[in-house]
Structures are given as structure tokens and as C-alpha cells.
Design an enzyme around this catalytic site. Sequence first.
Site, mmCIF file in Angstrom:
data_model
loop_
_atom_site.group_PDB
_atom_site.id
_atom_site.type_symbol
_atom_site.label_atom_id
_atom_site.label_comp_id
_atom_site.label_asym_id
_atom_site.label_seq_id
_atom_site.Cartn_x
_atom_site.Cartn_y
_atom_site.Cartn_z
ATOM 1 N N ASN A 151 0.807 -1.226 0.000
ATOM 2 C CA ASN A 151 0.000 0.000 0.000
ATOM 3 C C ASN A 151 0.837 1.272 0.000
ATOM 4 O O ASN A 151 0.405 2.300 -0.537
ATOM 5 C CB ASN A 151 -0.920 -0.039 1.241
ATOM 6 C CG ASN A 151 -1.508 1.312 1.569
ATOM 7 O OD1 ASN A 151 -2.428 1.779 0.900
ATOM 8 N ND2 ASN A 151 -0.966 1.966 2.602
ATOM 9 N N SER A 194 -4.303 2.388 -8.604
ATOM 10 C CA SER A 194 -5.064 3.648 -8.622
ATOM 11 C C SER A 194 -5.831 3.712 -9.932
ATOM 12 O O SER A 194 -5.451 3.061 -10.918
ATOM 13 C CB SER A 194 -4.109 4.841 -8.560
ATOM 14 O OG SER A 194 -4.792 6.055 -8.828
ATOM 15 N N TYR A 236 3.085 10.035 -11.913
ATOM 16 C CA TYR A 236 2.266 9.256 -10.968
ATOM 17 C C TYR A 236 1.477 8.192 -11.738
ATOM 18 O O TYR A 236 1.446 7.021 -11.351
ATOM 19 C CB TYR A 236 1.324 10.169 -10.171
ATOM 20 C CG TYR A 236 0.460 9.403 -9.189
ATOM 21 C CD1 TYR A 236 1.034 8.717 -8.117
ATOM 22 C CD2 TYR A 236 -0.924 9.335 -9.342
ATOM 23 C CE1 TYR A 236 0.245 7.993 -7.213
ATOM 24 C CE2 TYR A 236 -1.720 8.626 -8.447
ATOM 25 C CZ TYR A 236 -1.131 7.953 -7.387
ATOM 26 O OH TYR A 236 -1.911 7.228 -6.501
HETATM 27 P P1 NDP Z 1 -1.524 8.575 2.813
HETATM 28 O O1 NDP Z 1 -0.551 9.642 2.465
HETATM 29 O O2 NDP Z 1 -2.619 8.894 3.780
HETATM 30 O O3 NDP Z 1 -0.734 7.283 3.327
HETATM 31 C C1 NDP Z 1 0.419 6.828 2.672
HETATM 32 C C2 NDP Z 1 1.121 5.801 3.523
HETATM 33 O O4 NDP Z 1 2.282 5.344 2.822
HETATM 34 C C3 NDP Z 1 1.581 6.363 4.851
HETATM 35 O O5 NDP Z 1 1.381 5.410 5.841
HETATM 36 C C4 NDP Z 1 3.079 6.588 4.640
HETATM 37 O O6 NDP Z 1 3.768 6.418 5.857
HETATM 38 C C5 NDP Z 1 3.410 5.436 3.679
HETATM 39 N N1 NDP Z 1 4.619 5.673 2.919
HETATM 40 C C6 NDP Z 1 4.848 6.639 1.996
HETATM 41 N N2 NDP Z 1 6.106 6.565 1.551
HETATM 42 C C7 NDP Z 1 6.694 5.523 2.205
HETATM 43 C C8 NDP Z 1 7.984 4.958 2.190
HETATM 44 N N3 NDP Z 1 8.942 5.447 1.393
HETATM 45 N N4 NDP Z 1 8.250 3.904 2.995
HETATM 46 C C9 NDP Z 1 7.281 3.408 3.797
HETATM 47 N N5 NDP Z 1 6.031 3.893 3.858
HETATM 48 C C10 NDP Z 1 5.754 4.957 3.090
HETATM 49 O O7 NDP Z 1 -2.135 8.120 1.405
HETATM 50 P P2 NDP Z 1 -3.208 6.971 1.015
HETATM 51 O O8 NDP Z 1 -3.595 6.169 2.177
HETATM 52 O O9 NDP Z 1 -4.252 7.638 0.224
HETATM 53 O O10 NDP Z 1 -2.319 6.131 -0.002
HETATM 54 C C11 NDP Z 1 -2.109 4.740 0.110
HETATM 55 C C12 NDP Z 1 -1.969 4.163 -1.280
HETATM 56 O O11 NDP Z 1 -3.174 4.354 -1.990
HETATM 57 C C13 NDP Z 1 -0.864 4.798 -2.143
HETATM 58 O O12 NDP Z 1 -0.204 3.777 -2.860
HETATM 59 C C14 NDP Z 1 -1.647 5.708 -3.080
HETATM 60 O O13 NDP Z 1 -0.967 5.937 -4.295
HETATM 61 C C15 NDP Z 1 -2.895 4.887 -3.272
HETATM 62 N N6 NDP Z 1 -4.062 5.606 -3.750
HETATM 63 C C16 NDP Z 1 -4.572 6.660 -3.042
HETATM 64 C C17 NDP Z 1 -5.690 7.322 -3.526
HETATM 65 C C18 NDP Z 1 -6.247 8.529 -2.863
HETATM 66 O O14 NDP Z 1 -7.019 9.270 -3.523
HETATM 67 N N7 NDP Z 1 -5.958 8.779 -1.590
HETATM 68 C C19 NDP Z 1 -6.386 6.862 -4.732
HETATM 69 C C20 NDP Z 1 -5.732 5.771 -5.399
HETATM 70 C C21 NDP Z 1 -4.643 5.148 -4.895
HETATM 71 P P3 NDP Z 1 5.037 7.234 6.387
HETATM 72 O O15 NDP Z 1 4.934 8.617 5.799
HETATM 73 O O16 NDP Z 1 4.883 7.192 7.873
HETATM 74 O O17 NDP Z 1 6.208 6.453 5.903
HETATM 75 C C1 8X3 Z 2 -5.071 8.814 -6.499
HETATM 76 C C2 8X3 Z 2 -6.301 9.188 -7.246
HETATM 77 O O1 8X3 Z 2 -7.302 10.532 -9.121
HETATM 78 O O2 8X3 Z 2 -5.445 11.541 -7.896
HETATM 79 O O3 8X3 Z 2 -4.404 7.730 -7.039
HETATM 80 O O4 8X3 Z 2 -5.046 9.747 -9.408
HETATM 81 S S1 8X3 Z 2 -5.990 10.296 -8.473
#
Ligand code: NDP
Ligand code: 8X3
Length: 252
Positions: A87, A140, A153
Site C-alpha cells: 500500500n 489507482s 504518478y
Molecule cells: P496517505 O498519504 O494517507 O498514506 C500513505 C502511507 O504510505 C503512509 O502510511 C506513509 O507512511 C506510507 N509511505 C509513503 N512513503 C513511504 C515509504 N517510502 N516507505 C514506507 N512507507 C511509506 O495516502 P493513502 O492512504 O491515500 O495512499 C495509500 C496508497 O493508496 C498509495 O499507494 C496511493 O498511491 C494509493 N491511492 C490513493 C488514492 C487517494 O485518492 N488517496 C487513490 C488511489 C490510490 P510514512 O509517511 O509514515 O512512511
Molecule cells: C489517487 C487518485 O485521481 O489523484 O491515485 O489519481 S488520483
Amino acid sequence: MNKIAFITGASAGIGEATAQILASNGYHLILNARRKDRIEKLAIDLKNQFGVNCHCLVFDVRLHTEVKNAIESLPLEWQNIDVLVNNAGLASGLAPIYDGDLNDWEAMIDTNVKGLLYVSKYILPILKNKGSGHIINIGSIAGKEVYANGNVYCATKHAVDALSKGMRIELAPFGVKVTAIHPGAVETEFSIVRFHGDEEKAKKVYEGFENLVAADIAEAIWFCVNRPFRVNINELIIMPTAQPIASIINRK
Ligand code: NDP
Ligand code: 8X3
């Protein structure tokens, strides 16, 4: 016996919500993120709420040696992993390709693609040897469509889509399932990270429509994980009703 799930990026958003739902269903959890305080607090909360054990692994998925050492040094009782949720990920910046920032590009490629590969590399042998297991890759809608200024991205999430398909072909002979979950706009810390900490700009992303929340994605993950062995959900695209495609959001 309780099953074990390994969740990367468990300190916020979708990863944290997934930890909650898996813990509520009796999973013991390996929680990864860089923010130690957050995952340690989550581990205590989940123990108190659901009586499950959590093992915190603080590492940066971009750093191969850290990933390798952390996973290879897991105590014996934490090695029998059943589910891996890849994730951890981010969008960094939202700019046309000709204005792209090299640091943003590298952060996204290193985290979303290489990080997913590094973590998978050290957990796959465990699942393969068991002859069962489930990998959930968080892609995504940006891995299914391309939108203006999303360039790198979108490329990283298209890579997650391709890797998920490849993994599925290569792991099916070993009884290991692979599911890709592709969400649209979910309000988490995602946009704050994308806009480098600008909370005002991030808030605007979610104005005037009903965005998804992290629990919506966690519930879908639980549905996939909780199917009988014969059933694999290959992929799910989960969108806000107001967002029919990546680049259109119907705002009031
Ligand atoms: P958040 O920013 O709320 O959470 C991201 C998480 O990833 C945090 O726990 C962060 O922890 C961790 N993370 C980021 N970089 C690293 C790293 N280098 N090593 C370890 N952990 C890391 O975002 P989301 O929960 O929204 O995102 C989760 C996933 O869902 C991502 O892959 C994102 O691309 C995907 N996604 C999100 C969408 C959205 O609209 N929110 C839509 C589609 C997909 P920490 O900073 O403590 O390391
Ligand atoms: C996150 C959703 O629409 O910004 O992956 O690409 S969007």
C-alpha cells in the site's frame, strides 16, 4: 490459528484503515511505515481494541537494504505471513511533464514501483513455499487512465497494474493470489503529500462532492481477502459516484 498480514504504509489513510479491518477480523499484523510513533500507537490501539498482536517494522520501502534487513530479521513467530498489502505510495507534485521536478519523479518511482518490488521480493518466497497466500497491490485509477499533470504518478500506477498482472500469472501455480485495487479520490493525507504539505490546496481537491474514505477501500480489501481459496478477485476499480472517470469530478 490467527493469520498474519503485512501492511506497508500503515501509519495513515488506506493502510491504517486496512489494519483496523484486518485486526477486527482477528489478523495479527506486521505494520510498516517510516513514522515510528504512528505505527506504535496503532499497534497498542489494535491490541486494546481487538486483542491482536502487532509487530512494527519501521523502514523506508525505497531503501533496498533496509527492506531486506527488516524482513529477513523478522522473529520466527512473525514469518508465517498470509497476506501482503503493498500500500505504501504517494503522488508528489501535479505539474505538466515539461515542468516536472526530478525529486518528485524519483520519489514516486522509487516508492510506488521499486518499493513495491523490494518488499514483494522478500515476502514472495514465504508465500510460494507455503503454497498459499494473497498479495494485495494498491494501484489507482491513475493506473487505468491518464489525466493531465498526472504523468509520472500515472506511469508508476500503470506499472503497479502491469506488475499485478504479471505476478498473478507467475504465482498462480503456487496457490498465491494477487489482487489489484484501483481507487479514485479517497480523502487521506494523499493530497497533502502531493502538494508538499499545502493543506489548503489539498482540502480543495475534496470540495463539493462526496469523496471516498479510507474505510471504503479497506472494506473492499477485506472482501477480497475473505473469499474462499477457489476465488480470486483479480482487480477492483472503486470510484466516488461523483467521479465517473479520473479527470471528471461532478461538484455541487
Ligand atoms: P496517505 O498519504 O494517507 O498514506 C500513505 C502511507 O504510505 C503512509 O502510511 C506513509 O507512511 C506510507 N509511505 C509513503 N512513503 C513511504 C515509504 N517510502 N516507505 C514506507 N512507507 C511509506 O495516502 P493513502 O492512504 O491515500 O495512499 C495509500 C496508497 O493508496 C498509495 O499507494 C496511493 O498511491 C494509493 N491511492 C490513493 C488514492 C487517494 O485518492 N488517496 C487513490 C488511489 C490510490 P510514512 O509517511 O509514515 O512512511
Ligand atoms: C489517487 C487518485 O485521481 O489523484 O491515485 O489519481 S488520483
